[in-house]
Scaffold this motif. Structure first.
Motif, PDB file in Angstrom:
ATOM      1  N   GLY A  86     -23.320  16.939  17.891  1.00  0.00           N
ATOM      2  CA  GLY A  86     -22.515  16.151  16.964  1.00  0.00           C
ATOM      3  C   GLY A  86     -21.214  16.835  16.612  1.00  0.00           C
ATOM      4  O   GLY A  86     -20.184  16.180  16.417  1.00  0.00           O
ATOM      5  N   HIS A  87     -21.235  18.174  16.522  1.00  0.00           N
ATOM      6  CA  HIS A  87     -19.997  18.912  16.233  1.00  0.00           C
ATOM      7  C   HIS A  87     -18.976  18.711  17.358  1.00  0.00           C
ATOM      8  O   HIS A  87     -17.796  18.444  17.107  1.00  0.00           O
ATOM      9  CB  HIS A  87     -20.291  20.398  16.062  1.00  0.00           C
ATOM     10  CG  HIS A  87     -20.814  20.774  14.711  1.00  0.00           C
ATOM     11  ND1 HIS A  87     -22.039  20.357  14.246  1.00  0.00           N
ATOM     12  CD2 HIS A  87     -20.260  21.542  13.724  1.00  0.00           C
ATOM     13  CE1 HIS A  87     -22.239  20.857  13.030  1.00  0.00           C
ATOM     14  NE2 HIS A  87     -21.171  21.569  12.689  1.00  0.00           N
ATOM     15  N   ALA A  88     -19.424  18.867  18.619  1.00  0.00           N
ATOM     16  CA  ALA A  88     -18.515  18.700  19.754  1.00  0.00           C
ATOM     17  C   ALA A  88     -17.998  17.270  19.832  1.00  0.00           C
ATOM     18  O   ALA A  88     -16.807  17.032  20.097  1.00  0.00           O
ATOM     19  CB  ALA A  88     -19.224  19.081  21.047  1.00  0.00           C
ATOM     20  N   LEU A  89     -18.874  16.296  19.598  1.00  0.00           N
ATOM     21  CA  LEU A  89     -18.481  14.888  19.646  1.00  0.00           C
ATOM     22  C   LEU A  89     -17.429  14.577  18.589  1.00  0.00           C
ATOM     23  O   LEU A  89     -16.373  13.998  18.897  1.00  0.00           O
ATOM     24  CB  LEU A  89     -19.711  14.012  19.449  1.00  0.00           C
ATOM     25  CG  LEU A  89     -19.470  12.517  19.177  1.00  0.00           C
ATOM     26  CD1 LEU A  89     -18.716  11.873  20.317  1.00  0.00           C
ATOM     27  CD2 LEU A  89     -20.798  11.813  18.918  1.00  0.00           C
ATOM     28  N   ASN A  90     -17.689  14.948  17.347  1.00  0.00           N
ATOM     29  CA  ASN A  90     -16.760  14.607  16.267  1.00  0.00           C
ATOM     30  C   ASN A  90     -15.459  15.392  16.353  1.00  0.00           C
ATOM     31  O   ASN A  90     -14.399  14.884  15.948  1.00  0.00           O
ATOM     32  CB  ASN A  90     -17.443  14.832  14.923  1.00  0.00           C
ATOM     33  CG  ASN A  90     -18.409  13.717  14.572  1.00  0.00           C
ATOM     34  OD1 ASN A  90     -18.036  12.694  14.018  1.00  0.00           O
ATOM     35  ND2 ASN A  90     -19.679  13.912  14.914  1.00  0.00           N
TER      36      ASN A  90
END
Length: 263
Positions: free
Chosen positions: A160-164
């Motif tokens: 989720g960190h990489a996506l956002n």
């Protein structure tokens, strides 16, 4: 000396679909085609990576484990590195990035760039919903390490960190680059966007809470969402009969935004 070829006409007398989509003189159709193609081409490796994770493909598993073990060993020997990665991963976590995107949307609304504000909000929301849904569908457990330097709850794939971080970087580039008059400023924006995306993903692997493939999947999904929403909003603009300009130009062309009269 080149000659200008007339557009290929469909039986109705209108330019053919191929001409409307690929002719450089029809900028809207060309941009829409490129955005849709980009989204599709990025989704292909994302889908392949997802299938490999679901199938527990041995070479990918070995690579993920090797990278995680190596970075975990480095983290255990370098406490200052762990502190830096923890600070970075907290500052650029999904919620702070969404808060920044919300402020950007409010700023665009106050400047009168409503369509650009709606695109930015939609991009963050679509990506923000896709990530948790895919986590549940894939159900991949996080790395299991002895003496971990950090912990995280929930499933692992995609990150989720990489996506956002990828979503936020894409939104910031689309919104801010048109206002950067100098090449040095534009370069600085691109460098900042790349650092935000890459280092945020790296921090998750360095802390041992994600595999490398989780982070790569987050990056791929983020790029695909930005490309897909760009294509969708560009098409919507054409359907509503508005001028054939891109999203960024839509905001920059607004007299309240750019300080000049829109054509």
């Amino acid at each position: 000396m080149s000659t200008h070829r007339p557009p290929t006409l469909a039986p109705s007398g209108q330019p053919s679909w191929r001409h409307r989509r690929l002719d450089p003189d029809h900028a809207l159709g060309l941009r829409l085609t490129l955005a849709a193609a980009a989204a599709f081409l990025v989704l292909v490796p994302f889908a392949l990576l997802t299938l490999l994770v679901l199938g527990v493909w041995a070479p990918l598993h070995r690579l993920d484990t090797a990278v995680t073990d190596a970075l975990h060993g480095y983290a255990q020997d370098h406490p200052a590195w762990v502190v830096l990665m923890r600070v970075w991963t907290e500052v650029f976590a999904p919620m702070p990035l969404r808060a920044v995107a919300l402020l950007l949307v409010v700023w665009l609304l106050r400047r009168g760039a409503r369509r650009l504000a709606l695109w930015a909000a939609t991009t963050m929301i679509v990506g923000g919903l896709a990530g948790p849904l895919l986590k549940l569908l894939v159900g991949r457990d996080r790395p299991e390490l002895l003496d971990p330097v950090a912990r995280a709850a929930g499933y692992s794939f995609p990150s989720g960190h990489a996506l956002n971080a990828t979503l936020a970087a894409g939104v910031l580039l689309v919104v801010l680059v048109p206002y950067a008059g100098r090449r040095a400023t534009r370069t600085a924006l691109w460098v900042a966007a790349v650092l935000l995306t890459v280092v945020t993903g790296l921090s998750r692997v360095a802390l041992g809470v994600h595999f490398t493939s989780d982070v790569v999947a987050g990056w791929l999904l983020g790029v695909a969402v930005v490309a897909a929403t760009t294509a969708a909003f560009t098409s919507w603009r054409a359907d509503t009969g508005l001028r054939p300009v891109g999203l960024a130009a839509d905001g920059a062309a607004d007299p309240k935004v750019a300080g000049r009269t829109a054509p």
